[in-house]
Design a protein around this motif. Structure first.
Motif, PDB file in Angstrom:
ATOM      1  N   ALA A  29       0.841  -1.195   0.000  1.00 44.93           N
ATOM      2  CA  ALA A  29       0.000   0.000   0.000  1.00 44.93           C
ATOM      3  C   ALA A  29       0.880   1.251   0.000  1.00 44.93           C
ATOM      4  O   ALA A  29       0.615   2.209  -0.738  1.00 44.93           O
ATOM      5  N   VAL A  30       1.962   1.218   0.792  1.00 44.59           N
ATOM      6  CA  VAL A  30       2.840   2.397   0.860  1.00 44.59           C
ATOM      7  C   VAL A  30       3.539   2.605  -0.488  1.00 44.59           C
ATOM      8  O   VAL A  30       3.572   3.717  -1.032  1.00 44.59           O
ATOM      9  N   ILE A  31       4.079   1.514  -1.058  1.00 47.79           N
ATOM     10  CA  ILE A  31       4.759   1.625  -2.359  1.00 47.79           C
ATOM     11  C   ILE A  31       3.785   2.150  -3.412  1.00 47.79           C
ATOM     12  O   ILE A  31       4.112   3.030  -4.220  1.00 47.79           O
ATOM     13  N   LEU A  32       2.568   1.614  -3.375  1.00 45.89           N
ATOM     14  CA  LEU A  32       1.547   2.041  -4.339  1.00 45.89           C
ATOM     15  C   LEU A  32       1.276   3.541  -4.197  1.00 45.89           C
ATOM     16  O   LEU A  32       1.250   4.274  -5.193  1.00 45.89           O
ATOM     17  N   LEU A  33       1.105   3.981  -2.945  1.00 40.56           N
ATOM     18  CA  LEU A  33       0.830   5.404  -2.712  1.00 40.56           C
ATOM     19  C   LEU A  33       1.937   6.267  -3.284  1.00 40.56           C
ATOM     20  O   LEU A  33       1.695   7.258  -3.981  1.00 40.56           O
ATOM     21  N   VAL A  34       3.186   5.880  -2.993  1.00 36.32           N
ATOM     22  CA  VAL A  34       4.323   6.691  -3.420  1.00 36.32           C
ATOM     23  C   VAL A  34       4.417   6.721  -4.943  1.00 36.32           C
ATOM     24  O   VAL A  34       4.528   7.785  -5.565  1.00 36.32           O
ATOM     25  N   ILE A  35       4.347   5.540  -5.563  1.00 39.40           N
ATOM     26  CA  ILE A  35       4.544   5.481  -7.018  1.00 39.40           C
ATOM     27  C   ILE A  35       3.378   6.137  -7.759  1.00 39.40           C
ATOM     28  O   ILE A  35       3.585   6.984  -8.634  1.00 39.40           O
ATOM     29  N   VAL A  36       2.162   5.758  -7.388  1.00 36.43           N
ATOM     30  CA  VAL A  36       1.009   6.344  -8.085  1.00 36.43           C
ATOM     31  C   VAL A  36       0.959   7.853  -7.846  1.00 36.43           C
ATOM     32  O   VAL A  36       0.684   8.632  -8.761  1.00 36.43           O
ATOM     33  N   GLY A  37       1.278   8.263  -6.625  1.00 35.01           N
ATOM     34  CA  GLY A  37       1.306   9.698  -6.320  1.00 35.01           C
ATOM     35  C   GLY A  37       2.339  10.418  -7.168  1.00 35.01           C
ATOM     36  O   GLY A  37       2.072  11.487  -7.733  1.00 35.01           O
ATOM     37  N   ALA A  38       3.537   9.802  -7.296  1.00 37.76           N
ATOM     38  CA  ALA A  38       4.602  10.438  -8.082  1.00 37.76           C
ATOM     39  C   ALA A  38       4.216  10.520  -9.555  1.00 37.76           C
ATOM     40  O   ALA A  38       4.444  11.533 -10.220  1.00 37.76           O
ATOM     41  N   VAL A  39       3.614   9.445 -10.068  1.00 36.15           N
ATOM     42  CA  VAL A  39       3.202   9.445 -11.476  1.00 36.15           C
ATOM     43  C   VAL A  39       2.164  10.545 -11.708  1.00 36.15           C
ATOM     44  O   VAL A  39       2.250  11.321 -12.666  1.00 36.15           O
ATOM     45  N   ALA A  40       1.187  10.623 -10.808  1.00 39.47           N
ATOM     46  CA  ALA A  40       0.120  11.617 -10.982  1.00 39.47           C
ATOM     47  C   ALA A  40       0.677  13.034 -10.871  1.00 39.47           C
ATOM     48  O   ALA A  40       0.344  13.910 -11.672  1.00 39.47           O
ATOM     49  N   ALA A  41       1.576  13.242  -9.891  1.00 40.16           N
ATOM     50  CA  ALA A  41       2.076  14.599  -9.650  1.00 40.16           C
ATOM     51  C   ALA A  41       2.982  15.079 -10.774  1.00 40.16           C
ATOM     52  O   ALA A  41       3.181  16.282 -10.951  1.00 40.16           O
TER      53      ALA A  41
ATOM     54  N   THR B  52      -5.748   6.404 -15.003  1.00 38.58           N
ATOM     55  CA  THR B  52      -5.851   5.648 -13.745  1.00 38.58           C
ATOM     56  C   THR B  52      -5.748   4.153 -14.017  1.00 38.58           C
ATOM     57  O   THR B  52      -4.992   3.436 -13.351  1.00 38.58           O
ATOM     58  N   THR B  53      -6.506   3.668 -15.003  1.00 37.33           N
ATOM     59  CA  THR B  53      -6.500   2.229 -15.268  1.00 37.33           C
ATOM     60  C   THR B  53      -5.119   1.770 -15.737  1.00 37.33           C
ATOM     61  O   THR B  53      -4.643   0.715 -15.343  1.00 37.33           O
ATOM     62  N   SER B  54      -4.459   2.600 -16.554  1.00 40.84           N
ATOM     63  CA  SER B  54      -3.162   2.153 -17.063  1.00 40.84           C
ATOM     64  C   SER B  54      -2.109   2.131 -15.961  1.00 40.84           C
ATOM     65  O   SER B  54      -1.328   1.184 -15.859  1.00 40.84           O
ATOM     66  N   VAL B  55      -2.104   3.151 -15.116  1.00 40.07           N
ATOM     67  CA  VAL B  55      -1.104   3.193 -14.050  1.00 40.07           C
ATOM     68  C   VAL B  55      -1.296   2.018 -13.096  1.00 40.07           C
ATOM     69  O   VAL B  55      -0.334   1.333 -12.725  1.00 40.07           O
ATOM     70  N   LEU B  56      -2.563   1.747 -12.739  1.00 41.91           N
ATOM     71  CA  LEU B  56      -2.813   0.651 -11.798  1.00 41.91           C
ATOM     72  C   LEU B  56      -2.466  -0.697 -12.426  1.00 41.91           C
ATOM     73  O   LEU B  56      -1.844  -1.544 -11.794  1.00 41.91           O
ATOM     74  N   ALA B  57      -2.875  -0.899 -13.681  1.00 43.73           N
ATOM     75  CA  ALA B  57      -2.599  -2.188 -14.327  1.00 43.73           C
ATOM     76  C   ALA B  57      -1.087  -2.422 -14.413  1.00 43.73           C
ATOM     77  O   ALA B  57      -0.595  -3.515 -14.128  1.00 43.73           O
ATOM     78  N   PHE B  58      -0.362  -1.384 -14.764  1.00 48.80           N
ATOM     79  CA  PHE B  58       1.092  -1.548 -14.948  1.00 48.80           C
ATOM     80  C   PHE B  58       1.779  -1.763 -13.600  1.00 48.80           C
ATOM     81  O   PHE B  58       2.693  -2.585 -13.483  1.00 48.80           O
ATOM     82  N   PHE B  59       1.322  -1.074 -12.569  1.00 54.17           N
ATOM     83  CA  PHE B  59       1.885  -1.281 -11.232  1.00 54.17           C
ATOM     84  C   PHE B  59       1.623  -2.718 -10.777  1.00 54.17           C
ATOM     85  O   PHE B  59       2.536  -3.421 -10.335  1.00 54.17           O
ATOM     86  N   LEU B  60       0.367  -3.156 -10.904  1.00 49.53           N
ATOM     87  CA  LEU B  60       0.019  -4.500 -10.437  1.00 49.53           C
ATOM     88  C   LEU B  60       0.744  -5.579 -11.242  1.00 49.53           C
ATOM     89  O   LEU B  60       1.071  -6.641 -10.723  1.00 49.53           O
ATOM     90  N   LEU B  61       1.024  -5.294 -12.516  1.00 45.51           N
ATOM     91  CA  LEU B  61       1.769  -6.265 -13.327  1.00 45.51           C
ATOM     92  C   LEU B  61       3.174  -6.468 -12.751  1.00 45.51           C
ATOM     93  O   LEU B  61       3.690  -7.588 -12.718  1.00 45.51           O
ATOM     94  N   HIS B  62       3.779  -5.390 -12.279  1.00 42.54           N
ATOM     95  CA  HIS B  62       5.090  -5.528 -11.643  1.00 42.54           C
ATOM     96  C   HIS B  62       4.992  -6.405 -10.387  1.00 42.54           C
ATOM     97  O   HIS B  62       5.849  -7.256 -10.149  1.00 42.54           O
ATOM     98  N   ILE B  63       3.930  -6.199  -9.605  1.00 38.89           N
ATOM     99  CA  ILE B  63       3.753  -7.020  -8.396  1.00 38.89           C
ATOM    100  C   ILE B  63       3.593  -8.481  -8.812  1.00 38.89           C
ATOM    101  O   ILE B  63       4.224  -9.381  -8.254  1.00 38.89           O
TER     102      ILE B  63
END
Ligand code: FES
Lengths: 244, 364
Positions: A29-41, B52-63
């Motif tokens: 959850a923390v990694i997700l917050l940081v990465i998604v936040g950085a991508v969005a920002a 949103t969908t692309s960022v989440l899908a790509f992140f989860l693919l790494h996991i």
């Protein structure tokens, strides 16, 4: 290695594994917050623009056909506003409006607007009527002179507000489709402070610009005559080439 | 296990896994939307959904790609692997929304079929060499996404145990290795797409870090897999080959042995050592990383069971894995690399009482 062994089909995992799984979920959850936040920002902000999707208003004025279809609307005695005209979807001036150049027309459509640039999507054929014929187009060209400009080739319908962002490589397929369908091409110019201006590109006189739609979203160098058509900056292009 | 695919009931662990996954997706979406509303309030709803969908899908693919090697490196991560297909299907669904919306938004309502337009809108730039120079930056990014979505669709469709049973574990696994080409395609989709539009260095940096982490985890896991090898030259006349000193194993534990080119699971059960095939009949899980539970060698991936003595699954199941003969000669363990006839019970080789390091013994 822990001495506990995980079996998925059992109802609960061993206790230490449960704890670990909790930690893994938290870490993720923390990694997700940081990465998604950085991508969005890190996104570059979409420029303001407006598209009255699903909202139709009545318009009335003189239809100008030719290289750059416009609706000339008298806003005050001696003053006019030029509305650029496009069809619905990825098309330019719709068929039902063609052949009415120089006529006084009224119709309903949706407004697209970015800054001083105003455009109408003519999406309601049944509302279109030529009410008085013929009228005289109001001459509104004010010549600036010959220039050479370099900028991104955009389809003005998307760029002025239908899509935000409506430029760049990701939007390229759409821009090519729109230019193919007759949406007026524009040259997107930016100054070093990031201020943007779009100059409409046309052929000389009443001829449409002969332009390769696949150049959409690429940088092109354009030479020609720059003029103001009322509120609309226009370039009558004599020469254009890829510049990237 | 063999006549039908065995549906595994929805249990608490699965529900927890799915709840955690849904939580991550919701939290990720909320974060992306929240931050975007702040930095780019003028973005349209379509742009927000696409991104949103692309960022989440790509992140989860790494996991998803990290779980396999992580579980090999540390069995504590095995629970993540157990329900991995739900993660895969979630990635596919996110990618599907992204792909469909992008096709409609960018290619519908025009003068060409949207699916044709998607691949041909600026087809001249498929030529990467023109005008005497490389024009790589203009190469269309859409086909990479289309191909990757096609792979994800195939994998999602095949993810059910029905297809596992139909195709057999080997072929089913082979199909799922397509996730690696899909990942490479998506890296290209990102590199030729959004990286050509957005100029922030954050994007190439994150893409690079992701690629390095996934590669490093796989290399580490592969290095760890290098198990003890035997030399065929030392084979005895009876065909047994030595596998070195008896490894110390706790009761009920197992380990992987490499015998020639094949892998064998060495199991300690009731103070005897048994050797069975290492490949689980379900999805090819490494039985040498399993444990003995209720008298059966239990696969670490999804818990299928095999009796160490004869390799048979307990009734009513009738899966079977090979078993091998072992010998103890002068403190060294020897194995016969040719499996016993199917379902032949072996007595294994005895360990001395209370000891995991047996004294030299003569025969199996
Ligand atoms: S691989 Fe699924 S139980 Fe062994």
């Amino acid at each position: 290695m822990s001495n506990e062994f995980y079996i998925g089909y059992e109802d609960t995992p061993p206790r230490s594994l449960s704890r670990l799984l909790g930690r893994v979920a938290l870490g993720l959850a923390v990694i997700l917050l940081v990465i998604v936040g950085a991508v969005a920002a890190s996104q570059s902000p979409a420029e303001p623009g407006n598209y009255d999707f699903g909202v139709e208003k009545s318009f009335e004025g003189i239809l100008v056909e030719g290289a750059l279809p416009l609706l000339q609307v008298g806003t005050a005695p001696g003053a006019i506003t030029n509305y650029l005209l496009v069809g619905s979807g990825k098309f330019g001036l719709p068929i039902f409006a063609r052949g009415h150049g120089g006529e006084h027309v009224q119709f309903r459509g949706s407004l697209i607007q970015k800054g001083d640039a105003v455009m109408i999507e003519m999406n309601d054929p049944t509302s279109f009527a030529a009410v008085k014929t013929p009228s005289n187009e109001i001459a509104s060209d004010h010549s600036i002179g010959p220039v050479s400009l370099t900028g991104e080739l955009v389809d003005t319908k998307c760029y002025f507000g239908v899509m935000r962002p409506g430029a760049g490589k990701v939007h390229r397929g759409c821009a090519a489709r729109c230019l193919h369908g007759g949406v007026p091409p524009g040259l997107l110019l930016r100054d070093s402070a990031g201020n943007a201006l779009v100059v409409m590109l046309t052929g000389t006189g009443t001829s449409k610009l002969d332009l390769d739609p696949e150049w959409a979203a690429r940088f092109i160098r354009v030479e020609g005559q720059l003029l103001m058509r009322g509120n609309v900056p226009v370039m009558e292009v004599r020469r254009l080439e890829l510049a990237d | 296990m063999s006549d039908h695919y065995r549906a595994i009931d929805w249990n608490r662990q699965k529900r927890c896994y799915d709840a955690a996954l849904a939580g991550l997706v919701v939290m990720g979406a909320a974060t992306f939307l929240g931050v975007t509303a702040w930095v780019s309030p003028e973005s349209t709803a379509e742009t927000l959904i696409l991104r949103t969908t692309s960022v989440l899908a790509f992140f989860l693919l790494h996991i998803l790609l990290a779980i396999g090697p992580l579980a090999r490196l540390d069995p504590q991560f095995l629970p993540l692997l157990y329900n991995r297909r739900h993660l895969g299907v979630t990635i596919f669904l996110l990618a599907l929304v992204h792909g469909l919306l992008a096709t409609i938004q960018f290619h519908a309502l025009g003068d060409e079929n949207p699916l044709v337009s998607l691949l041909t809108a600026y087809s001249r730039d498929y030529r990467v060499w023109s005008d005497g120079r490389w024009q790589l930056a203009h190469f269309p990014f859409e086909p990479f996404g289309v191909l990757a979505l096609g792979v994800l669709l195939i994998l999602a469709a095949l993810s059910h145990d029905f297809w596992l049973k139909r195709l057999g574990a080997g072929l089913w696994k082979a199909f799922h290795l397509l996730i690696y080409p899909a990942y490479v395609l998506l890296v290209a989709h990102v590199a030729f797409g959004i990286l050509q539009t957005e100029r922030s260095p954050v994007y190439p940096i994150l893409l690079g870090i992701g690629f390095l982490v996934i590669t490093a985890l796989h290399l580490l896991a592969a290095a760890r897999e290098k198990v003890r090898s035997t030399t065929a030259a030392a084979a005895s006349s009876e065909g047994f080959v030595p596998v070195g000193a008896v490894p110390s194993l706790e009761e009920g534990h197992a380990r992987v042995l490499k015998v020639g080119r094949q892998r064998v699971a060495l199991v300690r059960h009731q103070d005897r050592l048994f050797a069975t095939g290492n490949v689980c009949r379900h999805q090819g899980g490494p039985l040498g990383e399993g444990r003995v539970v209720n008298g059966c060698l239990t696969c670490p991936w999804h818990g299928w069971n095999y009796q160490p003595e004869d390799g048979c699954s307990p009734p009513p199941f009738d899966e079977v894995i090979p078993t091998y003969r072992l010998r103890m000669i002068d403190g060294e363990l020897w194995i016969h690399p040719v499996p016993l006839p199917t379902r032949t019970a072996s007595t294994g080789v005895a360990l001395p009482e209370n000891g995991s390091n047996p004294q030299p013994k003569g025969a199996s």
